[in-house]
Design a protein around this motif. Structure first.
Motif, PDB file in Angstrom:
ATOM      1  N   LYS A  90       0.836  -1.209   0.000  1.00 27.35           N
ATOM      2  CA  LYS A  90       0.000   0.000   0.000  1.00 27.35           C
ATOM      3  C   LYS A  90       0.871   1.260   0.000  1.00 27.35           C
ATOM      4  N   LEU A  91       1.947   1.238   0.761  1.00 33.32           N
ATOM      5  CA  LEU A  91       2.841   2.398   0.816  1.00 33.32           C
ATOM      6  C   LEU A  91       3.535   2.632  -0.524  1.00 33.32           C
ATOM      7  N   TYR A  92       3.929   1.560  -1.192  1.00 40.11           N
ATOM      8  CA  TYR A  92       4.528   1.709  -2.522  1.00 40.11           C
ATOM      9  C   TYR A  92       3.510   2.257  -3.521  1.00 40.11           C
ATOM     10  N   GLU A  93       2.276   1.802  -3.412  1.00 40.41           N
ATOM     11  CA  GLU A  93       1.221   2.335  -4.284  1.00 40.41           C
ATOM     12  C   GLU A  93       1.056   3.837  -4.060  1.00 40.41           C
ATOM     13  N   ASP A  94       1.043   4.242  -2.789  1.00 33.54           N
ATOM     14  CA  ASP A  94       0.913   5.668  -2.469  1.00 33.54           C
ATOM     15  C   ASP A  94       2.122   6.453  -2.964  1.00 33.54           C
ATOM     16  N   LEU A  95       3.315   5.883  -2.742  1.00 37.91           N
ATOM     17  CA  LEU A  95       4.548   6.565  -3.129  1.00 37.91           C
ATOM     18  C   LEU A  95       4.627   6.757  -4.643  1.00 37.91           C
ATOM     19  N   SER A  96       4.142   5.771  -5.397  1.00 37.87           N
ATOM     20  CA  SER A  96       4.213   5.847  -6.861  1.00 37.87           C
ATOM     21  C   SER A  96       3.369   6.980  -7.427  1.00 37.87           C
ATOM     22  N   LYS A  97       2.434   7.501  -6.635  1.00 38.61           N
ATOM     23  CA  LYS A  97       1.580   8.606  -7.074  1.00 38.61           C
ATOM     24  C   LYS A  97       2.178   9.974  -6.745  1.00 38.61           C
ATOM     25  N   GLU A  98       3.271   9.970  -5.975  1.00 38.12           N
ATOM     26  CA  GLU A  98       3.918  11.233  -5.602  1.00 38.12           C
ATOM     27  C   GLU A  98       4.766  11.752  -6.759  1.00 38.12           C
ATOM     28  N   PRO A  99       4.852  13.075  -6.927  1.00 35.39           N
ATOM     29  CA  PRO A  99       5.692  13.645  -7.982  1.00 35.39           C
ATOM     30  C   PRO A  99       7.147  13.195  -7.835  1.00 35.39           C
ATOM     31  N   GLY A 100       7.751  12.781  -8.948  1.00 35.28           N
ATOM     32  CA  GLY A 100       9.152  12.383  -8.934  1.00 35.28           C
ATOM     33  C   GLY A 100       9.391  10.936  -8.565  1.00 35.28           C
ATOM     34  N   PHE A 101       8.331  10.183  -8.328  1.00 34.25           N
ATOM     35  CA  PHE A 101       8.492   8.782  -7.922  1.00 34.25           C
ATOM     36  C   PHE A 101       7.923   7.826  -8.973  1.00 34.25           C
ATOM     37  N   ASP A 102       8.465   7.894 -10.159  1.00 35.46           N
ATOM     38  CA  ASP A 102       8.104   6.951 -11.212  1.00 35.46           C
ATOM     39  C   ASP A 102       9.109   5.803 -11.190  1.00 35.46           C
ATOM     40  N   PHE A 103       8.727   4.704 -10.571  1.00 28.54           N
ATOM     41  CA  PHE A 103       9.637   3.558 -10.492  1.00 28.54           C
ATOM     42  C   PHE A 103       9.014   2.292 -11.086  1.00 28.54           C
ATOM     43  N   ASP A 104       8.136   2.492 -12.079  1.00 26.01           N
ATOM     44  CA  ASP A 104       7.572   1.383 -12.875  1.00 26.01           C
ATOM     45  C   ASP A 104       6.838   0.352 -12.029  1.00 26.01           C
ATOM     46  N   LEU A 105       6.028   0.820 -11.099  1.00 30.96           N
ATOM     47  CA  LEU A 105       5.216  -0.111 -10.316  1.00 30.96           C
ATOM     48  C   LEU A 105       4.144  -0.727 -11.209  1.00 30.96           C
ATOM     49  N   VAL A 106       4.117  -2.054 -11.298  1.00 32.14           N
ATOM     50  CA  VAL A 106       3.164  -2.775 -12.138  1.00 32.14           C
ATOM     51  C   VAL A 106       2.455  -3.824 -11.280  1.00 32.14           C
ATOM     52  N   GLU A 107       1.137  -3.831 -11.331  1.00 31.01           N
ATOM     53  CA  GLU A 107       0.363  -4.745 -10.484  1.00 31.01           C
ATOM     54  C   GLU A 107      -0.345  -5.799 -11.334  1.00 31.01           C
ATOM     55  N   LYS A 108       0.467  -6.681 -11.913  1.00 33.43           N
ATOM     56  CA  LYS A 108      -0.053  -7.817 -12.679  1.00 33.43           C
ATOM     57  C   LYS A 108       0.100  -9.132 -11.919  1.00 33.43           C
ATOM     58  N   GLY A 109       0.624  -9.047 -10.703  1.00 36.00           N
ATOM     59  CA  GLY A 109       0.864 -10.254  -9.936  1.00 36.00           C
ATOM     60  C   GLY A 109       2.155 -10.936 -10.345  1.00 36.00           C
ATOM     61  N   ILE A 110       2.358 -12.144  -9.819  1.00 34.24           N
ATOM     62  CA  ILE A 110       3.528 -12.971 -10.123  1.00 34.24           C
ATOM     63  C   ILE A 110       3.037 -14.399 -10.342  1.00 34.24           C
ATOM     64  N   LEU A 111       3.631 -15.101 -11.289  1.00 33.51           N
ATOM     65  CA  LEU A 111       3.254 -16.488 -11.585  1.00 33.51           C
ATOM     66  C   LEU A 111       4.300 -17.441 -11.023  1.00 33.51           C
ATOM     67  N   MET A 112       3.863 -18.355 -10.165  1.00 31.05           N
ATOM     68  CA  MET A 112       4.738 -19.395  -9.628  1.00 31.05           C
ATOM     69  C   MET A 112       4.525 -20.664 -10.458  1.00 31.05           C
TER      70      MET A 112
END
Length: 450
Positions: A153-175
Motif C-alpha cells: 500500500k505504501l509503494y502504491e501511495d509513493l508511486s503517485k507522488e511527484p518524482g516517484f516513477d519507479f515502474d510499479l506494475v500490479e499484474k501479480g507474479i506467476l509461480m
C-alpha cells in the motif's frame, strides 16, 4: 448554524467559539509534544535506511544517513523487484531442512551453506533448526502478511507522488511448477493465502498460455499470485535519493562506522573514521553488515548474509510481461527496464567478493526447462551482480526498539524480502521514534527475541 456564524443569542461576542478554538489549539499542541521531534542518525543507506529517512523526514524529524559505500550497489539494487504479500511463509520451514541438506551436495543448487566452524553460523543454524517447525510457520503467517500488505500500500501511495516513477506494475507474479509434488504444495499454499485474504488462483497450462501467448511453456501449471506486484529497484532507489537530498536529509557516503559510544543506557555518539556524529535517536539498518554494527554496542543481531546473484538480458519481445518464479529451481525472472532480470540462489557464507560461476550456471540452465524459448547465455563475470540478503534465523525481520539502549531502533534481517518490506519497515521505524502507535503489531519482529 449559529456556531458557524461566530455568535449566537447565548454567545453574542463569540467568546464560546474563541474558547473552543483555543482548546483545539492546545490539544493539537499537546499532541505534537507527545510526538517528539528528534535528530535521527540512520546507519545504512539501503532500501530500509532510505525508507526510514523518507518517513522520518515526512514526520518532521531531522535525519542523517551514513552508508559504508556510495549507496549505488546494495542488495536494494540487484534484486528481482518483487513486492510479495504471497510470501507469508518464513525461510525456516520443516521442508527447508531436508531439502537444504540435499541441495548442499550440488554446486548449482538454489541453496548452499558453506560448512564452517564459524560460531555465528553455528548459532544461526541451531536457532534455524529450532524454528523450522509447523507451529512457527503458522505463527508467522499473519504478521508477515500484515507487514507485506502495508508495504505494498505504501509503494502504491509513493508511486503517485511527484518524482516517484519507479515502474510499479500490479499484474501479480506467476509461480510455475513442473512436478505434481510442487503443484500440490503450491495449491496448498494458495489455499492458505486465500484464508489470509490474499488473491491467489491455481492455473492450468492453458490458463497460463492465455495470459502470455508468446511464452512457450514446459510446465504442469502455475499459481497466480494476483496480490503481488513488481517495480524497478534501480529507479526506486534513485527517486528516494533524489527526493531525500531535495528535502534536506543528509546522505553521507563512504562513512563506515568504526566505533559507537554509549552513556546511561543510550547511544551517545557514532564515529566513522575520524568523524563524530551525534543524535537523539539512532537506527541500525545495515543489512548484512548489521551484526558487525551491533557488536560495537555489545548487541547480538543474529543473521547470516545470503549471497544472491542476478543478471540482465535485453528483451523487447514482450514474451514475458508477468514476473515468474520457478518453484523447483528457486529462480526469479522479472520484466524490467526493457529486458528481463534473472536472479536466484541463497549461499550462506561470510561476506566475500567471490563469484561462484556454477551457481550462476544453475540459474541459466534452469530457465529453458520451464520456458524452452528463453535461453539466456551465461553472462560474463563483469555483468553479474551479487549481493547479500540479511537472513535472520527464523525468517522474520528485526524491527523495534533495543531493550538495552533506549534511543536505538533496529531495522534489518529481511532476507530475500528487503525491497518488498522496505517501505513498511521505514514507516514503522518512523512511528517507533515518533512515539506513535505502530500501524501493525510488531511484537513478532522484536530485535532481541533470540
Amino acid at each position: 448554524m449559529a456556531y458557524a456564524s461566530g455568535s449566537s443569542a447565548r454567545d453574542p461576542d463569540g467568546t464560546f467559539k474563541k474558547e473552543l478554538l483555543t482548546s483545539f489549539r492546545l490539544s493539537a499542541l499537546s499532541f505534537q509534544l507527545k510526538i517528539k521531534m528528534a535528530k535521527v542518525l540512520i546507519i545504512g543507506g539501503g532500501i530500509v535506511g532510505l525508507s526510514s529517512a523518507y518517513y522520518l523526514q515526512k514526520a518532521g524529524h531531522e535525519v542523517t544517513v551514513l552508508d559504508k559505500g556510495d549507496m549505488t550497489d546494495s542488495c536494494s539494487y540487484g534484486n528481482a523487484g518483487m513486492i510479495v504479500p504471497s510470501h507469508f511463509i518464513p525461510l525456516a520451514t520443516p521442508g527447508m531442512v531436508s531439502q537444504g541438506i540435499k541441495w548442499m551436495f550440488n554446486s548449482k543448487s538454489p541453496f548452499y551453506v558453506k560448512p564452517s566452524l564459524n560460531p555465528e553460523l553455528i548459532s544461526w543454524g541451531l536457532k534455524f533448526l529450532k524454528k523450522a517447525n509447523a507451529a512457527h510457520v503458522e505463527k508467522s503467517a499473519v504478521p508477515l502478511t500484515e507487514l507485506s500488505l502495508l508495504s505494498k500500500k505504501l509503494y502504491e501511495d509513493l508511486s503517485k507522488e511527484p518524482g516517484f516513477d519507479f515502474d510499479l506494475v500490479e499484474k501479480g507474479i506467476l509461480m510455475f511448477y513442473k512436478t505434481e509434488k510442487a503443484g500440490e504444495e503450491e495449491a496448498h499454499m494458495a489455499e492458505k493465502g486465500r484464508e489470509l485474504g490474499l488473491d491467489m488462483a491455481v492455473l492450468s497450462v492453458n490458463d497460463c498460455k492465455r495470459l502470455q501467448p508468446k511464452l512457450e511453456l514446459d510446465v504442469l501449471g502455475a499459481v497466480h499470485y494476483r496480490c503481488d506486484a513488481h517495480l524497478s529497484p534501480n529507479k526506486l532507489m534513485a527517486a528516494l535519493i533524489r527526493h531525500l537530498k531535495a528535502v534536506g536529509v543528509k546522505l553521507l557516503t563512504n562513512k563506515e562506522v568504526t566505533k559507537i559510544e554509549t552513556k546511561g543506557g543510550k547511544v551517545s555518539r557514532v564515529l566513522a573514521g575520524h568523524e563524530e556524529f551525534t543524535a537523539d535517536e539512532y537506527i541500525i539498518a545495515g543489512g548484512s553488515w548489521s551484526p558487525a554494527i551491533g557488536r560495537l554496542l555489545g548487541l547480538k543481531i543474529l543473521l547470516m548474509p545470503g549471497k544472491g546473484y542476478s543478471f540482465n538480458v535485453k528483451d523487447d519481445s514482450d514474451t514475458m510481461h508477468i514476473p515468474a518464479l520457478l518453484a523447483e529451481a528457486r529462480v526469479a525472472i522479472t520484466p524490467m527496464n526493457g529486458g528481463l532480470r534473472y536472479g536466484g540462489t541463497m549461499e550462506l557464507d561470510k561476506i566475500n567478493d567471490r563469484i561462484n560461476m556454477n551457481r550462476v550456471k544453475g540459474i541459466v540452465e534452469s530457465v529453458p526447462k520451464y520456458f524452452p524459448g528463453l535461453k539466456p547465455a551465461v553472462p560474463e563475470q563483469k555483468d553479474i551482480w551479487f549481493g547479500f540478503r540479511p537472513s535472520s534465523a527464523d525468517g522474520l525481520p528485526y524491527i523495534g526498539k533495543s531493550k538495552q539502549y533506549g534511543n536505538l531502533t533496529v531495522a534489518t534481517g529481511h532476507g530475500m524480502m528487503g525491497l518488498s518490506l522496505g517501505a513498511a519497515t521505514g514507516l514503522l521505524a518512523s512511528e517507533i521514534i515518533s512515539g506513535k502507535p505502530t500501524s501493525i503489531d510488531i511484537k513478532e519482529f522484536a530485535p532481541e527475541r533470540f
